[in-house]
Design a protein around this motif. Structure first.
Motif, PDB file in Angstrom:
ATOM      1  N   GLY A 158       0.782  -1.229   0.000  1.00  0.00           N
ATOM      2  CA  GLY A 158       0.000   0.000   0.000  1.00  0.00           C
ATOM      3  C   GLY A 158       0.810   1.274   0.000  1.00  0.00           C
ATOM      4  O   GLY A 158       0.257   2.364  -0.150  1.00  0.00           O
ATOM      5  N   LEU A 159       2.124   1.181   0.175  1.00  0.00           N
ATOM      6  CA  LEU A 159       2.967   2.374   0.157  1.00  0.00           C
ATOM      7  C   LEU A 159       3.322   2.737  -1.280  1.00  0.00           C
ATOM      8  O   LEU A 159       3.591   1.857  -2.113  1.00  0.00           O
ATOM      9  N   ASP A 160       3.340   4.036  -1.567  1.00  0.00           N
ATOM     10  CA  ASP A 160       3.775   4.492  -2.880  1.00  0.00           C
ATOM     11  C   ASP A 160       5.301   4.471  -2.932  1.00  0.00           C
ATOM     12  O   ASP A 160       5.955   4.188  -1.926  1.00  0.00           O
ATOM     13  N   PRO A 161       5.909   4.730  -4.099  1.00  0.00           N
ATOM     14  CA  PRO A 161       7.373   4.671  -4.187  1.00  0.00           C
ATOM     15  C   PRO A 161       8.090   5.533  -3.162  1.00  0.00           C
ATOM     16  O   PRO A 161       9.110   5.116  -2.591  1.00  0.00           O
ATOM     17  N   ALA A 162       7.567   6.739  -2.896  1.00  0.00           N
ATOM     18  CA  ALA A 162       8.197   7.593  -1.886  1.00  0.00           C
ATOM     19  C   ALA A 162       8.079   6.960  -0.505  1.00  0.00           C
ATOM     20  O   ALA A 162       9.012   7.022   0.306  1.00  0.00           O
ATOM     21  N   GLY A 163       6.932   6.328  -0.230  1.00  0.00           N
ATOM     22  CA  GLY A 163       6.739   5.667   1.054  1.00  0.00           C
ATOM     23  C   GLY A 163       7.649   4.472   1.223  1.00  0.00           C
ATOM     24  O   GLY A 163       8.162   4.221   2.323  1.00  0.00           O
ATOM     25  N   ILE A 164       7.865   3.729   0.150  1.00  0.00           N
ATOM     26  CA  ILE A 164       8.764   2.575   0.207  1.00  0.00           C
ATOM     27  C   ILE A 164      10.190   3.042   0.474  1.00  0.00           C
ATOM     28  O   ILE A 164      10.911   2.447   1.285  1.00  0.00           O
ATOM     29  N   ARG A 165      10.595   4.127  -0.173  1.00  0.00           N
ATOM     30  CA  ARG A 165      11.940   4.660   0.063  1.00  0.00           C
ATOM     31  C   ARG A 165      12.083   5.138   1.506  1.00  0.00           C
ATOM     32  O   ARG A 165      13.114   4.902   2.155  1.00  0.00           O
ATOM     33  N   TRP A 166      11.031   5.791   2.022  1.00  0.00           N
ATOM     34  CA  TRP A 166      11.041   6.243   3.414  1.00  0.00           C
ATOM     35  C   TRP A 166      11.183   5.057   4.363  1.00  0.00           C
ATOM     36  O   TRP A 166      11.983   5.084   5.301  1.00  0.00           O
ATOM     37  N   MET A 167      10.395   3.993   4.128  1.00  0.00           N
ATOM     38  CA  MET A 167      10.454   2.822   4.997  1.00  0.00           C
ATOM     39  C   MET A 167      11.830   2.169   4.945  1.00  0.00           C
ATOM     40  O   MET A 167      12.382   1.745   5.965  1.00  0.00           O
ATOM     41  N   ARG A 168      12.396   2.091   3.740  1.00  0.00           N
ATOM     42  CA  ARG A 168      13.729   1.517   3.584  1.00  0.00           C
ATOM     43  C   ARG A 168      14.754   2.285   4.420  1.00  0.00           C
ATOM     44  O   ARG A 168      15.568   1.682   5.128  1.00  0.00           O
ATOM     45  N   SER A 169      14.698   3.609   4.355  1.00  0.00           N
ATOM     46  CA  SER A 169      15.617   4.442   5.126  1.00  0.00           C
ATOM     47  C   SER A 169      15.403   4.263   6.623  1.00  0.00           C
ATOM     48  O   SER A 169      16.362   4.183   7.402  1.00  0.00           O
ATOM     49  N   LEU A 170      14.140   4.172   7.036  1.00  0.00           N
ATOM     50  CA  LEU A 170      13.814   3.988   8.448  1.00  0.00           C
ATOM     51  C   LEU A 170      14.393   2.685   8.981  1.00  0.00           C
ATOM     52  O   LEU A 170      15.041   2.657  10.045  1.00  0.00           O
ATOM     53  N   LEU A 171      14.184   1.593   8.262  1.00  0.00           N
ATOM     54  CA  LEU A 171      14.650   0.286   8.719  1.00  0.00           C
ATOM     55  C   LEU A 171      16.172   0.191   8.675  1.00  0.00           C
ATOM     56  O   LEU A 171      16.791  -0.390   9.571  1.00  0.00           O
ATOM     57  N   ARG A 172      16.781   0.801   7.649  1.00  0.00           N
ATOM     58  CA  ARG A 172      18.230   0.789   7.569  1.00  0.00           C
ATOM     59  C   ARG A 172      18.841   1.545   8.745  1.00  0.00           C
ATOM     60  O   ARG A 172      19.806   1.098   9.367  1.00  0.00           O
ATOM     61  N   GLY A 173      18.236   2.710   9.088  1.00  0.00           N
ATOM     62  CA  GLY A 173      18.716   3.478  10.220  1.00  0.00           C
ATOM     63  C   GLY A 173      18.538   2.741  11.532  1.00  0.00           C
ATOM     64  O   GLY A 173      19.412   2.774  12.408  1.00  0.00           O
ATOM     65  N   PHE A 174      17.411   2.047  11.689  1.00  0.00           N
ATOM     66  CA  PHE A 174      17.150   1.271  12.901  1.00  0.00           C
ATOM     67  C   PHE A 174      18.211   0.187  13.084  1.00  0.00           C
ATOM     68  O   PHE A 174      18.757   0.001  14.178  1.00  0.00           O
ATOM     69  N   ALA A 175      18.520  -0.540  12.008  1.00  0.00           N
ATOM     70  CA  ALA A 175      19.525  -1.596  12.090  1.00  0.00           C
ATOM     71  C   ALA A 175      20.920  -1.020  12.318  1.00  0.00           C
ATOM     72  O   ALA A 175      21.713  -1.579  13.089  1.00  0.00           O
ATOM     73  N   ASP A 176      21.226   0.086  11.656  1.00  0.00           N
ATOM     74  CA  ASP A 176      22.548   0.685  11.800  1.00  0.00           C
ATOM     75  C   ASP A 176      22.813   1.162  13.223  1.00  0.00           C
ATOM     76  O   ASP A 176      23.972   1.296  13.639  1.00  0.00           O
ATOM     77  N   GLU A 177      21.752   1.420  13.983  1.00  0.00           N
ATOM     78  CA  GLU A 177      21.902   1.807  15.388  1.00  0.00           C
ATOM     79  C   GLU A 177      21.885   0.609  16.323  1.00  0.00           C
ATOM     80  O   GLU A 177      21.799   0.759  17.544  1.00  0.00           O
ATOM     81  N   GLY A 178      21.969  -0.602  15.755  1.00  0.00           N
ATOM     82  CA  GLY A 178      22.069  -1.819  16.566  1.00  0.00           C
ATOM     83  C   GLY A 178      20.798  -2.612  16.680  1.00  0.00           C
ATOM     84  O   GLY A 178      20.764  -3.650  17.357  1.00  0.00           O
ATOM     85  N   GLY A 179      19.718  -2.169  16.032  1.00  0.00           N
ATOM     86  CA  GLY A 179      18.450  -2.888  16.102  1.00  0.00           C
ATOM     87  C   GLY A 179      18.452  -4.149  15.262  1.00  0.00           C
ATOM     88  O   GLY A 179      19.285  -4.342  14.372  1.00  0.00           O
ATOM     89  N   THR A 180      17.502  -5.034  15.565  1.00  0.00           N
ATOM     90  CA  THR A 180      17.336  -6.300  14.856  1.00  0.00           C
ATOM     91  C   THR A 180      16.040  -6.237  14.064  1.00  0.00           C
ATOM     92  O   THR A 180      14.989  -5.948  14.639  1.00  0.00           O
ATOM     93  N   VAL A 181      16.090  -6.513  12.754  1.00  0.00           N
ATOM     94  CA  VAL A 181      14.901  -6.407  11.909  1.00  0.00           C
ATOM     95  C   VAL A 181      14.679  -7.708  11.142  1.00  0.00           C
ATOM     96  O   VAL A 181      15.566  -8.175  10.427  1.00  0.00           O
TER      97      VAL A 181
END
Length: 299
Positions: A158-181
């Motif tokens: 249901g996310l548009d291309p901009a939303g998918i890019r936003w989610m990708r950045s969010l999850l990448r940042g979460f993992a880069d700070e030590g999170g598990t996804v």
């Protein structure tokens, strides 16, 4: 850390998940791939304690999910963005979550801003939300307790291309700070872009498990030449698999060095020679799950 050991779920004679084992490490995004009916959602429901396993174990941060004190503060979960009360507003849903977790109400505003839901949108009833808005609200709820682990089933639906890019950045940042996804998705390209590790499941069994780099390397080689048919034949004679690509060229399981050597021996000029990358990963995925896939669907 998420640890799954010999996880199995049977429904009478039907085996939905069959002796599945894998790990999701801190600081990484692990893509969980497989066609519809392969067992992904059942496996994720067992990890989060919603479906009891027939046998095997699943732990989150060293404990079964149900044994985590105030689990939303440790592991954020989004399995179905529509599984909320349609008569409540987005803000009410997050506020109830904050109350249940013992959080400051200011956290609700922080999460609404993080996922891009405006004050006006947050006051709408959920029945008036688009699927993309529901996904954003679900991600906000998963992140509400500032967890160490995220378990997300098809969050890009249901996310548009901009939303998918936003989610990708969010999850990448979460993992880069030590999170598990742990991220399930039918969007193979998006998984390939954001994931560090991949787990591929078909007919309830793990058919591939490893780092993205390892699996992409195993995905083979793309080559284009002045005589693709003759090169493909030479590769097959040499004991390698080789098949034509839709846009021209050949995909093979031979390493680039071996392809170059065979081309030299056959005196075939090469136009392009590279590891297969995303196209090879997609081809590998389709081959590994072919017995379980429906036409045109990979979820």
């Amino acid at each position: 850390m998420i640890e799954v050991e010999n996880l199995t779920r049977r429904y009478g004679p039907y085996v939905a998940v069959d002796d599945v084992s894998f790990r999701v490490h801190p600081g990484t995004v692990t893509g969980f791939l497989g066609p519809n009916g392969a067992g992904k959602s059942t496996c994720m429901r067992m990890i989060t304690g919603l479906t009891p396993p027939t046998s095997g174990t699943a732990t989150v941060l060293g404990k079964p999910y149900a044994a985590l004190g105030n689990p939303g503060r440790h592991a954020g979960v989004l399995l179905d963005a529509s599984a909320q009360h349609n008569g409540r507003t987005g803000r009410e849903i997050l506020t109830l979550g904050a109350i249940m977790m013992g959080l400051d109400r200011r956290r609700v505003d922080e999460m609404l801003e993080l996922v891009g839901l405006t004050p006006a949108e947050s006051r709408r009833r959920l029945r008036n939300y688009s699927l993309g808005m529901r996904q954003r609200l679900g991600i906000a709820h998963a992140l509400l307790g500032d967890p160490q682990v995220l378990i997300l089933d098809e969050p890009a639906n249901g996310l548009d291309p901009a939303g998918i890019r936003w989610m990708r950045s969010l999850l990448r940042g979460f993992a880069d700070e030590g999170g598990t996804v742990l991220l399930s998705s039918h969007l193979l390209h998006e998984i390939e872009v954001v994931a560090d590790d991949l787990v591929v499941i078909g007919r309830g069994k793990i058919v591939a498990n490893g780092s993205k780099a390892e699996l992409m390397s195993a995905a083979g080689t793309t080559v284009r030449s002045t005589d693709d048919a003759r090169l493909a034949n030479a590769l097959e004679v040499g004991g390698f698999q080789a098949g034509p690509l839709a846009g021209g060229g050949v995909h093979t399981d031979a390493e680039p060095r071996m392809v170059g050597q065979l081309a030299l021996e056959q005196q075939i000029a090469l136009v392009e020679l590279r590891e297969a990358g995303t196209a090879g990963l997609e081809e590998m995925f389709l081959q590994l799950t072919a017995a379980d896939a429906r036409e045109g669907v990979a979820a």
